[in-house]
Design a protein around this motif. Sequence first.
Motif, PDB file in Angstrom:
ATOM      1  N   GLU A 137       0.837  -1.202   0.000  1.00  0.00           N
ATOM      2  CA  GLU A 137       0.000   0.000   0.000  1.00  0.00           C
ATOM      3  C   GLU A 137       0.876   1.258   0.000  1.00  0.00           C
ATOM      4  OE1 GLU A 137      -3.298   2.109   2.866  1.00  0.00           O
ATOM      5  OE2 GLU A 137      -3.206  -0.094   2.863  1.00  0.00           O
ATOM      6  N   GLN A 140       2.246   1.705  -3.529  1.00  0.00           N
ATOM      7  CA  GLN A 140       1.228   2.255  -4.424  1.00  0.00           C
ATOM      8  C   GLN A 140       1.050   3.753  -4.181  1.00  0.00           C
ATOM      9  OE1 GLN A 140      -2.584   0.271  -4.210  1.00  0.00           O
ATOM     10  NE2 GLN A 140      -3.593   1.832  -5.432  1.00  0.00           N
ATOM     11  N   GLU A 144       1.713   6.805  -6.789  1.00  0.00           N
ATOM     12  CA  GLU A 144       0.618   7.714  -7.147  1.00  0.00           C
ATOM     13  C   GLU A 144       1.015   9.173  -6.958  1.00  0.00           C
ATOM     14  OE1 GLU A 144      -2.667   6.378  -4.741  1.00  0.00           O
ATOM     15  OE2 GLU A 144      -3.090   4.671  -6.070  1.00  0.00           O
TER      16      GLU A 144
END
Length: 194
Positions: A137, A140, A144
Amino acid sequence: MRTTNVKMIGLVGLLLSLAACGGDSLGSGPEVAAIPGATTSASAGPAGSTSNADRQLPLGASKQEIDRLYGAYYACWTQHGVPSAPAKDGNGGPLLSYKMDEKKYQPAVDACADKEPLGAPELDPHQNPNFADDLREKLQCVREHGLSMEIRQGGTDNADIWVAPETKANLEKANSDAGMEIQRQCEISAFTQR
């Protein structure tokens, strides 16, 4: 010799070593925190030692918090006879002196083991059952936010795993103030248990 808190190495070591070393190495924290005498647990030290609360890094520790705790830790090394080597290519201080003669300075490092900063429990795969998912997580999240990073693993221990820039070319952006803040915020977001 105590075992090293590998997650702390990965995250704290990356923060400190990237800032201090000018980005020559992308390994897990062995540049900074693969220090003999490191401990994985928050066990109590000898009488008169630093309390664990005084040396516990919080989740999402700021550079200032990390610098403060490691400054006190390395000051202990110096008090126990490890000289502060002159800076060379961004490297210097007692850690460089230790690396140049580990055998000579190991007793000083051992004497300061109860002052070594402890990583946030959330970042320790032995204490956080959701560690692998949380790390993905975080990856990611940083991607992003424009940081080109990947998950790296060292050794054979699944605990020696961290998020690092994909290439040395990405190091400068990841190590910038903005990049470090992105990583910090993503760490907090990913590793905060819901």
